[in-house]
Design a protein around this motif. Structure first.
Motif, mmCIF file in Angstrom:
data_model
loop_
_atom_site.group_PDB
_atom_site.id
_atom_site.type_symbol
_atom_site.label_atom_id
_atom_site.label_comp_id
_atom_site.label_asym_id
_atom_site.label_seq_id
_atom_site.Cartn_x
_atom_site.Cartn_y
_atom_site.Cartn_z
ATOM 1 N N SER A 1 -29.955 54.954 -12.900
ATOM 2 C CA SER A 1 -28.574 55.421 -12.673
ATOM 3 C C SER A 1 -27.787 54.562 -11.683
ATOM 4 C CB SER A 1 -28.533 56.883 -12.191
ATOM 5 O OG SER A 1 -28.853 57.000 -10.806
ATOM 6 N N THR A 2 -28.395 53.519 -11.127
ATOM 7 C CA THR A 2 -27.710 52.740 -10.089
ATOM 8 C C THR A 2 -26.770 51.669 -10.648
ATOM 9 O OG1 THR A 2 -29.529 51.143 -9.862
ATOM 10 C CG2 THR A 2 -29.620 53.120 -8.491
ATOM 11 N N LEU A 3 -26.971 51.236 -11.891
ATOM 12 C CA LEU A 3 -26.076 50.222 -12.461
ATOM 13 C C LEU A 3 -24.668 50.782 -12.658
ATOM 14 C CD1 LEU A 3 -28.239 48.321 -15.136
ATOM 15 C CD2 LEU A 3 -27.652 47.630 -12.808
ATOM 16 N N GLY A 4 -24.589 51.987 -13.201
ATOM 17 C CA GLY A 4 -23.287 52.617 -13.392
ATOM 18 C C GLY A 4 -22.600 52.888 -12.070
ATOM 19 N N ALA A 5 -23.375 53.301 -11.077
ATOM 20 C CA ALA A 5 -22.813 53.575 -9.754
ATOM 21 C C ALA A 5 -22.250 52.298 -9.131
ATOM 22 C CB ALA A 5 -23.881 54.182 -8.849
ATOM 23 N N ALA A 6 -22.964 51.206 -9.278
ATOM 24 C CA ALA A 6 -22.509 49.926 -8.720
ATOM 25 C C ALA A 6 -21.200 49.492 -9.375
ATOM 26 C CB ALA A 6 -23.578 48.854 -8.935
ATOM 27 N N LEU A 7 -21.058 49.749 -10.663
ATOM 28 C CA LEU A 7 -19.837 49.398 -11.383
ATOM 29 C C LEU A 7 -18.636 50.144 -10.817
ATOM 30 C CD1 LEU A 7 -18.604 47.949 -13.934
ATOM 31 C CD2 LEU A 7 -19.029 50.087 -15.153
ATOM 32 N N VAL A 8 -18.793 51.432 -10.566
ATOM 33 C CA VAL A 8 -17.685 52.237 -10.046
ATOM 34 C C VAL A 8 -17.383 51.883 -8.592
ATOM 35 C CG1 VAL A 8 -16.883 54.583 -9.560
ATOM 36 C CG2 VAL A 8 -18.161 54.108 -11.654
ATOM 37 N N ALA A 9 -18.420 51.593 -7.816
ATOM 38 C CA ALA A 9 -18.213 51.233 -6.408
ATOM 39 C C ALA A 9 -17.308 50.014 -6.269
ATOM 40 C CB ALA A 9 -19.554 50.969 -5.735
ATOM 41 N N LYS A 10 -17.378 49.112 -7.260
ATOM 42 C CA LYS A 10 -16.585 47.878 -7.217
ATOM 43 C C LYS A 10 -15.271 47.989 -7.993
ATOM 44 C CE LYS A 10 -20.827 45.120 -6.914
ATOM 45 N NZ LYS A 10 -21.710 44.144 -7.620
ATOM 46 N N ALA A 11 -15.017 49.119 -8.618
ATOM 47 C CA ALA A 11 -13.808 49.287 -9.431
ATOM 48 C C ALA A 11 -12.566 49.439 -8.545
ATOM 49 C CB ALA A 11 -13.954 50.517 -10.326
ATOM 50 N N ALA A 12 -11.407 49.205 -9.137
ATOM 51 C CA ALA A 12 -10.157 49.369 -8.399
ATOM 52 C C ALA A 12 -10.038 50.816 -7.913
ATOM 53 C CB ALA A 12 -8.974 49.026 -9.300
ATOM 54 N N PRO A 13 -9.763 51.019 -6.629
ATOM 55 C CA PRO A 13 -9.698 52.386 -6.079
ATOM 56 C C PRO A 13 -8.345 53.045 -6.347
ATOM 57 C CG PRO A 13 -9.316 50.799 -4.337
ATOM 58 C CD PRO A 13 -9.597 49.998 -5.579
ATOM 59 N N ASP A 14 -8.038 53.243 -7.617
ATOM 60 C CA ASP A 14 -6.738 53.796 -7.989
ATOM 61 C C ASP A 14 -6.841 55.117 -8.746
ATOM 62 O OD1 ASP A 14 -7.772 52.939 -10.383
ATOM 63 O OD2 ASP A 14 -6.288 51.358 -10.727
ATOM 64 N N GLY A 15 -8.054 55.663 -8.823
ATOM 65 C CA GLY A 15 -8.227 56.944 -9.490
ATOM 66 C C GLY A 15 -8.391 56.873 -10.989
ATOM 67 N N HIS A 16 -8.478 55.657 -11.529
ATOM 68 C CA HIS A 16 -8.614 55.514 -12.975
ATOM 69 C C HIS A 16 -10.056 55.234 -13.418
ATOM 70 C CE1 HIS A 16 -4.240 54.779 -12.418
ATOM 71 N NE2 HIS A 16 -4.192 55.550 -13.482
ATOM 72 N N THR A 17 -10.963 55.067 -12.437
ATOM 73 C CA THR A 17 -12.383 54.890 -12.744
ATOM 74 C C THR A 17 -13.188 55.826 -11.857
ATOM 75 O OG1 THR A 17 -12.033 52.549 -13.263
ATOM 76 C CG2 THR A 17 -14.299 53.266 -12.928
ATOM 77 N N LEU A 18 -13.926 56.738 -12.491
ATOM 78 C CA LEU A 18 -14.709 57.730 -11.765
ATOM 79 C C LEU A 18 -16.178 57.635 -12.156
ATOM 80 C CD1 LEU A 18 -12.357 60.813 -12.373
ATOM 81 C CD2 LEU A 18 -12.253 59.170 -10.490
ATOM 82 N N LEU A 19 -17.032 58.202 -11.340
ATOM 83 C CA LEU A 19 -18.472 58.234 -11.616
ATOM 84 C C LEU A 19 -18.921 59.672 -11.772
ATOM 85 C CD1 LEU A 19 -21.362 56.853 -11.635
ATOM 86 C CD2 LEU A 19 -21.424 57.363 -9.179
ATOM 87 N N MET A 20 -19.665 59.953 -12.845
ATOM 88 C CA MET A 20 -20.355 61.236 -12.931
ATOM 89 C C MET A 20 -21.695 61.032 -12.244
ATOM 90 S SD MET A 20 -20.505 64.415 -13.633
ATOM 91 C CE MET A 20 -19.325 64.997 -14.853
ATOM 92 N N GLY A 21 -21.707 61.293 -10.961
ATOM 93 C CA GLY A 21 -22.904 61.076 -10.165
ATOM 94 C C GLY A 21 -23.846 62.263 -10.239
ATOM 95 N N ALA A 22 -24.994 62.123 -9.628
ATOM 96 C CA ALA A 22 -26.002 63.190 -9.689
ATOM 97 C C ALA A 22 -26.954 63.072 -8.509
ATOM 98 C CB ALA A 22 -26.767 63.106 -11.008
ATOM 99 N N VAL A 23 -27.846 64.023 -8.425
ATOM 100 C CA VAL A 23 -28.845 64.036 -7.366
ATOM 101 C C VAL A 23 -29.635 62.730 -7.345
ATOM 102 C CG1 VAL A 23 -30.617 65.109 -8.800
ATOM 103 C CG2 VAL A 23 -30.684 65.427 -6.322
ATOM 104 N N HIS A 24 -29.760 62.088 -8.504
ATOM 105 C CA HIS A 24 -30.501 60.822 -8.596
ATOM 106 C C HIS A 24 -29.993 59.793 -7.575
ATOM 107 C CE1 HIS A 24 -31.723 62.630 -12.340
ATOM 108 N NE2 HIS A 24 -30.498 62.553 -12.826
ATOM 109 N N HIS A 25 -28.680 59.797 -7.328
ATOM 110 C CA HIS A 25 -28.101 58.790 -6.433
ATOM 111 C C HIS A 25 -28.474 59.030 -4.969
ATOM 112 C CE1 HIS A 25 -25.432 58.475 -10.047
ATOM 113 N NE2 HIS A 25 -25.767 57.218 -9.850
ATOM 114 N N THR A 26 -28.687 60.302 -4.599
ATOM 115 C CA THR A 26 -29.126 60.575 -3.225
ATOM 116 C C THR A 26 -30.588 60.190 -3.047
ATOM 117 O OG1 THR A 26 -29.659 62.877 -3.796
ATOM 118 C CG2 THR A 26 -27.468 62.450 -2.932
ATOM 119 N N ILE A 27 -31.341 60.204 -4.142
ATOM 120 C CA ILE A 27 -32.749 59.781 -4.100
ATOM 121 C C ILE A 27 -32.849 58.264 -4.081
ATOM 122 C CG2 ILE A 27 -34.939 59.805 -5.364
ATOM 123 C CD1 ILE A 27 -34.061 62.531 -6.528
#
Length: 327
Positions: free
Chosen positions: A77-103
């Protein structure tokens, strides 16, 4: 002619001011200005994907823009998270995150993002219990039967997960520690390929969330032995908890929620929170969640920040105790 030249000079002088004015209008353009993308860090068909699509369907008419679900699986699940972390911070790209990311914060030695610093939490959509399931062809009638068999076959019985470093991986690790067994971990890229192999007998068991396995349980193809949460699931009321099944130290569920890149304007994340919480609290959405074994949440941004911080700390201890690492 003189008046035309004079008018041309006036236009030329005003041009920079007009451009600046237009830029100001663009900068102040209300959100959303284009379609919104929800990145799902798993393949289609799993709980993360199902929840993201449920939210997208309801959110689109509310904001007047298309809401697209983009599946980007890989690396637990970290590849998708990395993509959103680097996306333009304008509210047009969001992440459906989960407990996996805290682990993952504790499991992976190197991550291209900091989950607590590089994201702006919006709201937790739902919490879904995990369930220990086996193929109906297996002889086990209870957790005790599986444990007894596993103890006679160290590292012979296998369990599948949604990837190394995910909740399913950690639950499997805890299960072994609590039951005194040694199982073989088989990581997959998501619930759909895992379910296929589970049904086909290529893997012996899984600790997946209820949502993707519920249809197979109802069809009698998979057998639920225990849920991993502290209380029983409303959709599987006859299935005991791990504690009731004799595994007293195991009580974990999986939460799913929406996040934006950290620098996204507070006005945008606040509106997203308000709109999505309103959707979650509708009777139609709540029934949809309960039908798939999910417990709807819809908390505040501050509550989600606190949830992520506390769970990151909790799982850091569990990861250390289980010696779970991923390169």
């Amino acid at each position: 002619m003189k008046s035309q030249r004079r008018f041309g000079k006036v236009l030329k002088a005003l041009a920079p001011a007009c451009l600046l004015s237009m830029a100001g209008v663009c900068a102040a353009q209300p959100w959303p200005a284009k379609p919104v993308t929800i990145v799902v860090p798993f393949p289609a068909g799993g709980t993360t994907d199902v929840l993201a699509r449920a939210v997208a369907t309801k959110l689109s008419p509310v904001i007047g823009q298309s809401v697209i679900v983009d599946n980007r699986p890989g690396a637990g699940s970290t590849l998708g998270a990395a993509l959103v972390a680097k996306a333009a911070p304008d509210g047009h790209t969001l992440l459906m995150g989960a407990v996996h990311h805290t682990i993952a914060t504790s499991v992976y030695k190197k991550l291209p993002y900091d989950f607590q610093k590089d994201f702006a939490p919006i709201t937790t959509v739902a919490i879904v219990p995990n369930v220990l399931v086996v193929s109906s062809a297996k002889p086990y009638k209870a957790v005790a039967d599986l444990v007894a068999d596993a103890k006679t076959k160290p590292e012979k019985l296998s369990y599948g997960s949604n990837g190394s470093g995910t909740a399913q991986h950690l639950i499997g690790t805890q299960f072994q520690m609590a039951s005194g067994t040694a199982l073989l971990h088989v990581p997959y890229k998501g619930s759909a390929p895992l379910a296929t192999d589970l049904l086909g007998g290529q893997v012996d068991m899984s600790f997946d969330t209820i949502t993707p396995v519920l249809p197979f349980i109802r069809d009698g193809k998979l057998k639920p032995l225990a849920v991993t949460t502290a209380k029983r699931s409303s959709v599987l009321p006859d299935v005991p908890t791990m504690q009731e099944a004799g595994i007293s130290s195991l009580a974990i569920g999986t939460w799913f929620g929406l996040l934006a890149p950290a620098a996204t304007p507070a006005t945008v994340t606040a509106r997203l929170n308000a709109e999505i919480v309103r959707i979650i609290n509708t009777p139609e959405f709540r029934k949809q969640m309960m039908d798939i074994g999910a417990e709807p949440v819809g908390n505040s941004q501050a509550d989600m920040v606190r949830q992520i911080r506390e769970e990151t700390e909790k799982f850091a201890g569990l990861v250390k105790a289980g010696k779970v690492t991923v390169e």
